[in-house]
Design a protein around this motif. Sequence first.
Motif, PDB file in Angstrom:
ATOM      1  N   ARG A   3       0.899  -1.340   0.035  1.00 37.44           N
ATOM      2  CA  ARG A   3      -0.009   0.014   0.070  1.00 37.44           C
ATOM      3  C   ARG A   3       1.007   1.265   0.055  1.00 37.44           C
ATOM      4  NH1 ARG A   3      -5.016   1.540  -0.379  1.00 37.44           N
ATOM      5  NH2 ARG A   3      -5.922   3.056   0.808  1.00 37.44           N
ATOM      6  N   ASN A   4       1.163   1.579  -1.096  1.00 37.23           N
ATOM      7  CA  ASN A   4       2.181   2.587  -1.567  1.00 37.23           C
ATOM      8  C   ASN A   4       1.473   3.977  -1.779  1.00 37.23           C
ATOM      9  OD1 ASN A   4       3.827   4.193  -3.583  1.00 37.23           O
ATOM     10  ND2 ASN A   4       5.168   3.562  -2.305  1.00 37.23           N
ATOM     11  N   ILE A   5       1.506   5.078  -0.913  1.00 39.94           N
ATOM     12  CA  ILE A   5       0.586   6.322  -1.115  1.00 39.94           C
ATOM     13  C   ILE A   5       1.492   7.519  -1.159  1.00 39.94           C
ATOM     14  CG2 ILE A   5      -1.317   7.735  -0.119  1.00 39.94           C
ATOM     15  CD1 ILE A   5      -1.894   5.383   1.553  1.00 39.94           C
ATOM     16  N   HIS A   6       1.207   8.318  -2.337  1.00 40.55           N
ATOM     17  CA  HIS A   6       1.751   9.705  -2.626  1.00 40.55           C
ATOM     18  C   HIS A   6       0.571  10.622  -2.707  1.00 40.55           C
ATOM     19  CE1 HIS A   6       6.001   8.207  -3.355  1.00 40.55           C
ATOM     20  NE2 HIS A   6       5.374   7.299  -3.288  1.00 40.55           N
ATOM     21  N   GLU A   7       0.549  11.668  -2.010  1.00 37.33           N
ATOM     22  CA  GLU A   7      -0.312  12.534  -2.245  1.00 37.33           C
ATOM     23  C   GLU A   7       0.267  14.065  -1.922  1.00 37.33           C
ATOM     24  OE1 GLU A   7      -3.328  11.415   0.560  1.00 37.33           O
ATOM     25  OE2 GLU A   7      -2.499  12.684   2.136  1.00 37.33           O
ATOM     26  N   ARG A   8      -0.516  15.065  -2.633  1.00 39.59           N
ATOM     27  CA  ARG A   8       0.061  16.554  -2.425  1.00 39.59           C
ATOM     28  C   ARG A   8      -1.125  17.191  -2.325  1.00 39.59           C
ATOM     29  NH1 ARG A   8       4.974  18.329  -4.678  1.00 39.59           N
ATOM     30  NH2 ARG A   8       5.683  16.301  -4.179  1.00 39.59           N
ATOM     31  N   THR A   9      -1.460  18.148  -1.528  1.00 40.64           N
ATOM     32  CA  THR A   9      -2.369  19.148  -1.136  1.00 40.64           C
ATOM     33  C   THR A   9      -1.907  20.441  -1.827  1.00 40.64           C
ATOM     34  OG1 THR A   9      -3.320  17.992   0.773  1.00 40.64           O
ATOM     35  CG2 THR A   9      -4.022  20.323   0.163  1.00 40.64           C
ATOM     36  N   VAL A  10      -2.871  20.886  -2.892  1.00 40.91           N
ATOM     37  CA  VAL A  10      -2.524  22.353  -3.409  1.00 40.91           C
ATOM     38  C   VAL A  10      -3.573  23.313  -3.265  1.00 40.91           C
ATOM     39  CG1 VAL A  10      -0.924  21.149  -5.340  1.00 40.91           C
ATOM     40  CG2 VAL A  10      -3.359  21.325  -5.544  1.00 40.91           C
ATOM     41  N   LEU A 116      13.602  -3.519  -3.853  1.00 42.60           N
ATOM     42  CA  LEU A 116      15.260  -3.177  -4.315  1.00 42.60           C
ATOM     43  C   LEU A 116      15.130  -2.043  -5.536  1.00 42.60           C
ATOM     44  CD1 LEU A 116      16.869  -6.806  -4.188  1.00 42.60           C
ATOM     45  CD2 LEU A 116      16.906  -4.921  -2.217  1.00 42.60           C
ATOM     46  N   ALA A 117      14.264  -2.200  -6.252  1.00 41.21           N
ATOM     47  CA  ALA A 117      14.501  -1.323  -7.499  1.00 41.21           C
ATOM     48  C   ALA A 117      12.995  -0.593  -7.785  1.00 41.21           C
ATOM     49  CB  ALA A 117      14.834  -2.142  -8.808  1.00 41.21           C
ATOM     50  N   ILE A 118      12.104  -1.394  -7.979  1.00 43.50           N
ATOM     51  CA  ILE A 118      10.492  -0.652  -8.396  1.00 43.50           C
ATOM     52  C   ILE A 118      10.176   0.487  -7.383  1.00 43.50           C
ATOM     53  CG2 ILE A 118       8.382  -0.824  -8.886  1.00 43.50           C
ATOM     54  CD1 ILE A 118       9.124  -3.783  -9.706  1.00 43.50           C
ATOM     55  N   ARG A 119      10.515   0.078  -6.349  1.00 47.45           N
ATOM     56  CA  ARG A 119       9.747   1.042  -5.146  1.00 47.45           C
ATOM     57  C   ARG A 119      10.494   2.589  -5.062  1.00 47.45           C
ATOM     58  NH1 ARG A 119       7.998   1.077   0.844  1.00 47.45           N
ATOM     59  NH2 ARG A 119       7.182   3.169   1.370  1.00 47.45           N
ATOM     60  N   PRO A 120      11.637   2.466  -5.179  1.00 45.95           N
ATOM     61  CA  PRO A 120      12.532   3.743  -5.187  1.00 45.95           C
ATOM     62  C   PRO A 120      12.306   4.576  -6.598  1.00 45.95           C
ATOM     63  CG  PRO A 120      14.084   1.888  -4.489  1.00 45.95           C
ATOM     64  CD  PRO A 120      12.776   1.280  -5.146  1.00 45.95           C
ATOM     65  N   ASP A 123       8.608   5.843  -6.469  1.00 46.61           N
ATOM     66  CA  ASP A 123       8.665   6.896  -5.544  1.00 46.61           C
ATOM     67  C   ASP A 123       9.032   8.427  -6.003  1.00 46.61           C
ATOM     68  OD1 ASP A 123       7.635   5.306  -3.724  1.00 46.61           O
ATOM     69  OD2 ASP A 123       9.187   5.015  -2.341  1.00 46.61           O
ATOM     70  N   ALA A 124      10.331   8.062  -6.909  1.00 48.24           N
ATOM     71  CA  ALA A 124      10.888   9.306  -7.303  1.00 48.24           C
ATOM     72  C   ALA A 124      10.081   9.964  -8.442  1.00 48.24           C
ATOM     73  CB  ALA A 124      12.286   8.960  -7.907  1.00 48.24           C
ATOM     74  N   LEU A 125       9.393   9.159  -9.394  1.00 50.62           N
ATOM     75  CA  LEU A 125       8.311   9.417 -10.413  1.00 50.62           C
ATOM     76  C   LEU A 125       7.356  10.125  -9.937  1.00 50.62           C
ATOM     77  CD1 LEU A 125       7.551   7.476 -13.482  1.00 50.62           C
ATOM     78  CD2 LEU A 125       5.865   8.640 -12.290  1.00 50.62           C
ATOM     79  N   LEU A 148      20.220   9.099  -2.909  1.00 50.44           N
ATOM     80  CA  LEU A 148      21.399   8.263  -3.526  1.00 50.44           C
ATOM     81  C   LEU A 148      20.977   7.125  -4.234  1.00 50.44           C
ATOM     82  CD1 LEU A 148      24.426   8.535  -4.296  1.00 50.44           C
ATOM     83  CD2 LEU A 148      24.883   7.421  -2.012  1.00 50.44           C
ATOM     84  N   ARG A 149      20.157   6.347  -3.412  1.00 52.92           N
ATOM     85  CA  ARG A 149      19.984   5.053  -3.774  1.00 52.92           C
ATOM     86  C   ARG A 149      19.308   4.940  -5.313  1.00 52.92           C
ATOM     87  NH1 ARG A 149      16.092   0.922  -0.649  1.00 52.92           N
ATOM     88  NH2 ARG A 149      15.322  -0.580  -2.312  1.00 52.92           N
ATOM     89  N   THR A 150      18.299   6.014  -5.149  1.00 54.09           N
ATOM     90  CA  THR A 150      17.323   6.180  -6.704  1.00 54.09           C
ATOM     91  C   THR A 150      18.283   6.645  -7.500  1.00 54.09           C
ATOM     92  OG1 THR A 150      15.499   6.754  -5.076  1.00 54.09           O
ATOM     93  CG2 THR A 150      15.321   7.384  -7.376  1.00 54.09           C
ATOM     94  N   ARG A 151      18.988   7.603  -7.396  1.00 49.61           N
ATOM     95  CA  ARG A 151      20.012   8.059  -8.389  1.00 49.61           C
ATOM     96  C   ARG A 151      20.826   6.937  -9.037  1.00 49.61           C
ATOM     97  NH1 ARG A 151      22.765  12.580  -5.749  1.00 49.61           N
ATOM     98  NH2 ARG A 151      21.984  11.929  -3.631  1.00 49.61           N
TER      99      ARG A 151
END
Length: 163
Positions: A3-10, A116-120, A123-125, A148-151
């Motif tokens: 359950r991965n959640i990203h949100e932004r209030t504008v 190991l890979a998809i989540r980081p 999350d950046a995208l 750094l890990r994502t880069r």
Amino acid sequence: MIRNIHERTVQAPAAQVGELLDEVAIAGNPLWPTEKWPPLELDGPLGAGANGGHGDVHYACTAYRPGEFVEFTFAPGFLLEGTHTFEVIDDGVSTTLRHVIAAETRGITGFLAWHLAIRPLHDALLEELLDNAETAVGTPPTPFRWPLRTRVLFWISVKLGVD
């Protein structure tokens, strides 16, 4: 269960944020961060039944309420089994754009790939997409800074030609 959640209030009307969401699969839209990421492409207009994805991630649109909600279901055989959704939430004063992955990993390969890979990378995208949403409604954010890990993972994926 993931359950991965990203949100932004504008500080913008829900209709304005909803318009951004409605155009997410149109080339050149202001929401999707195509400067670094493969574009989100569908085989037809955004709506239930449209198939597509971004890079090596394939899915079908399984629900759509214009200006409010989009649900994509991962294609059979992908490392995750489940959905990812975008939702525009109007609280009367501000608007929240929320993205949720609700999925199970497929086997040990899916589990390892996600953690190991998809989540980081995901999350950046998503944080860049939310930065774009803020910019598009006139409130430029402090840009998301990749860990750094994502880069390193992004560099490896570019060198290997993985989307």
